[in-house]
Each structure stands twice: as structure tokens, then as C-alpha cells.
Design a protein around this motif. Sequence first.
Motif, short mmCIF file in Angstrom:
data_model
loop_
_atom_site.label_atom_id
_atom_site.label_comp_id
_atom_site.label_asym_id
_atom_site.label_seq_id
_atom_site.Cartn_x
_atom_site.Cartn_y
_atom_site.Cartn_z
N PHE A 31 9.28 8.03 5.66
CA PHE A 31 9.35 9.27 5.81
C PHE A 31 8.38 10.03 4.81
CE2 PHE A 31 11.15 13.49 4.79
CZ PHE A 31 10.68 14.26 6.06
N ALA A 32 8.62 9.28 3.57
CA ALA A 32 8.08 9.95 2.38
C ALA A 32 6.28 9.83 2.54
CB ALA A 32 8.32 9.19 0.94
N GLN A 33 6.06 8.79 3.16
CA GLN A 33 4.93 8.39 3.25
C GLN A 33 4.18 9.30 4.73
OE1 GLN A 33 3.27 6.06 1.47
NE2 GLN A 33 1.46 6.78 2.56
N PHE A 34 4.99 9.41 5.52
CA PHE A 34 4.54 10.27 6.77
C PHE A 34 4.22 11.56 6.11
CE2 PHE A 34 6.04 13.62 9.50
CZ PHE A 34 5.14 13.50 10.59
N VAL A 35 4.90 12.16 5.40
CA VAL A 35 4.76 13.51 4.69
C VAL A 35 3.60 13.36 3.97
CG1 VAL A 35 5.79 15.35 3.16
CG2 VAL A 35 7.28 14.10 4.69
N ILE A 36 3.17 12.62 3.19
CA ILE A 36 1.76 12.53 2.34
C ILE A 36 0.81 12.37 3.10
CG2 ILE A 36 0.67 10.83 0.79
CD1 ILE A 36 3.62 10.31 -0.54
N ASP A 37 0.84 11.56 4.36
CA ASP A 37 -0.07 11.22 5.38
C ASP A 37 -0.46 12.59 5.70
OD1 ASP A 37 -0.39 8.87 4.15
OD2 ASP A 37 0.48 7.97 6.01
N ASN A 38 0.44 13.12 6.44
CA ASN A 38 0.34 14.72 7.24
C ASN A 38 -0.19 15.66 6.15
OD1 ASN A 38 0.85 15.86 9.37
ND2 ASN A 38 2.46 16.85 8.84
N HIS A 39 0.27 15.42 4.89
CA HIS A 39 -0.27 16.73 4.01
C HIS A 39 -1.86 16.59 3.71
CE1 HIS A 39 -0.71 19.19 0.71
NE2 HIS A 39 -1.17 18.41 -0.31
N LYS A 40 -2.15 15.03 3.73
CA LYS A 40 -3.69 14.68 3.51
C LYS A 40 -4.51 15.06 4.68
CE LYS A 40 -3.03 10.72 0.10
NZ LYS A 40 -3.23 9.33 0.35
N LYS A 41 -3.99 14.98 5.74
CA LYS A 41 -4.74 15.53 6.97
C LYS A 41 -4.85 17.18 6.89
CE LYS A 41 -3.06 11.74 10.06
NZ LYS A 41 -2.21 11.64 11.11
N GLN A 95 0.67 -1.27 -0.03
CA GLN A 95 -0.07 -0.04 0.00
C GLN A 95 0.80 1.23 -0.08
OE1 GLN A 95 -2.30 -0.79 3.54
NE2 GLN A 95 -4.11 -1.44 2.25
N THR A 96 1.96 1.20 1.02
CA THR A 96 2.83 2.43 0.84
C THR A 96 3.44 2.70 -0.58
OG1 THR A 96 3.54 2.11 3.32
CG2 THR A 96 5.01 3.07 1.86
N GLU A 97 3.98 1.61 -1.19
CA GLU A 97 4.66 1.67 -2.57
C GLU A 97 3.66 2.07 -3.62
OE1 GLU A 97 6.74 -1.92 -3.17
OE2 GLU A 97 8.31 -1.34 -1.83
N LEU A 98 2.22 1.86 -3.37
CA LEU A 98 1.30 2.20 -4.32
C LEU A 98 1.22 3.69 -4.30
CD1 LEU A 98 -1.46 -0.68 -4.06
CD2 LEU A 98 -0.19 -0.17 -6.04
N GLN A 99 1.31 4.18 -3.05
CA GLN A 99 0.94 5.86 -2.85
C GLN A 99 2.10 6.51 -3.16
OE1 GLN A 99 -0.85 6.77 0.80
NE2 GLN A 99 -2.16 4.93 0.83
N ILE A 118 8.86 10.08 -6.62
CA ILE A 118 9.42 9.79 -5.23
C ILE A 118 10.05 8.50 -5.23
CG2 ILE A 118 8.61 9.56 -2.90
CD1 ILE A 118 5.82 11.25 -3.66
N GLN A 119 9.65 7.47 -5.86
CA GLN A 119 10.48 6.20 -5.69
C GLN A 119 11.87 6.47 -6.23
OE1 GLN A 119 9.72 3.64 -4.01
NE2 GLN A 119 7.51 3.05 -4.51
N ASN A 120 11.98 7.18 -7.55
CA ASN A 120 13.44 7.43 -7.91
C ASN A 120 14.08 8.34 -6.95
OD1 ASN A 120 12.67 5.95 -10.13
ND2 ASN A 120 12.00 7.75 -11.39
N GLU A 121 13.56 9.26 -6.29
CA GLU A 121 14.37 10.14 -5.37
C GLU A 121 14.69 9.45 -4.30
OE1 GLU A 121 16.10 13.92 -4.58
OE2 GLU A 121 15.34 12.91 -6.40
N ILE A 122 14.02 8.54 -3.63
CA ILE A 122 14.33 7.71 -2.57
C ILE A 122 15.65 6.81 -2.98
CG2 ILE A 122 13.83 5.55 -1.50
CD1 ILE A 122 10.62 6.73 -1.11
N SER A 123 15.55 5.91 -4.18
CA SER A 123 16.61 5.46 -4.74
C SER A 123 17.81 6.09 -4.80
CB SER A 123 16.34 4.75 -6.23
OG SER A 123 15.22 3.92 -5.88
#
Length: 201
Positions: free
Chosen positions: A47-57, A17-21, A26-31
Motif C-alpha cells: 500500500f505504501a509503495q502504491f501511494v508513493i508510485d501514485n504520487h510520483k505520477k 526495490q520496494t524496500e529501498l524506496q 515509513i518502515q517503522n510506521e509499517i511495523s
Amino acid sequence: MATTTKKKPAKASSKEQTELQLNDLIQNEISRLSELQSIDTKTLRDFAQFVIDNHKKKSKPPAKVKPLTLTQIKQAAYQHFGVSTTAELKKSGFFQMATDGMGKLDLTKKEGWEQLYRKFIGVLPGEDSETGYGCINGINIFKYDLPWRIFGLDPKTAQVEAIKSAYRNLSKIYHPDNQETGDAKVFHRLTVFYNSLTESF
């Protein structure tokens, strides 16, 4: 004839689920960062997922504030003036003195009760962060007599110089001589507030 049952698609794991989002960028930047800085890719994904979730909230619209019912507003007014009914309220000397100068209050309509609430009890739910004409620091200056809040000052600590400074700053915006943002009606109201605050010093 054999019946075939459809298999339900397997539920994606939390990792999937994390990788789908996380999109390709972002994946390329993480690599890239993982190789460059020798950081574990799982840490960067988390960390990327945390930022995305926080932005959604944060991007969710604020919950609508439920307005007070007429009964709730009346009860608050009764309590403030120490009465139990509208008939008692109208006969109350305290009420008559307090509302003298407010003009005719129509207590057959909710608007009249709201006017009473604003004047003597407080800010109605949903009206504490208003925007638009006549709104300064979230308060409509034509609905409320809250000079301290409108000037952005603390009544317990603000001295006369702070009041003068706040008034000057607002005057620069609303003085009728300012051709871009000047407004005589707003400026007059601010001057009334300023005078009411400085009289006590």
C-alpha cells in the motif's frame, strides 16, 4: 596471467526495490501499524509503495502540448469558410461578412491566422488552461469570445438567473470599485459577455 572478469551486481528483486524506496520512517510506521492492527506487513508495504508510485505520477510535469503549425491553422480556416486557398478566402463573401468588425487581419503572419482560428474555430492547443492576467476558467478573455465557458456555465441548461449569478460573482472580484482585485478592462469585457448572453433571453 589469469584474467578476472568483473561480476555484474545482481539485479535487486522487486521486494528489495520496494524496500529501498520505503524510507526508515515509513518502515517503522509499517511495523507499528502491523503490530497495533494485526495487519500483514507485506500488505502495508504494498500500500505504501502504491501511494508513493501514485504520487510520483501526479508530480510529473504535464506533457507539453504541441502547437498547431501555420499550415494546420490555415487548413482549419479554409475548411470553416469552405475555400481551398488564401486567395479564395479573401474573396469569400462569407469570410468578409464574418470578419467585418474584427479590424485588420494580417494574414501574412501566423498571429493573424491564430486570431481567425480563435474567433471561428476553437481554442488553440495549449490555450485551454491558461493562467495569468485576463484568464478566467482557463481561458484568456482578451483572446477568446467564449462567455459560457468563462462564466463556467453549460449553454444547454443554464437559465438567465445562473448567468446573472455568475456575472455577479465575477463582478465582485473585477469591478473597478474593488480596490484589491478590481480591473476596469476585465470588468468591461465581462459585461460585454454578460450582455451577449442575456440578450437571447
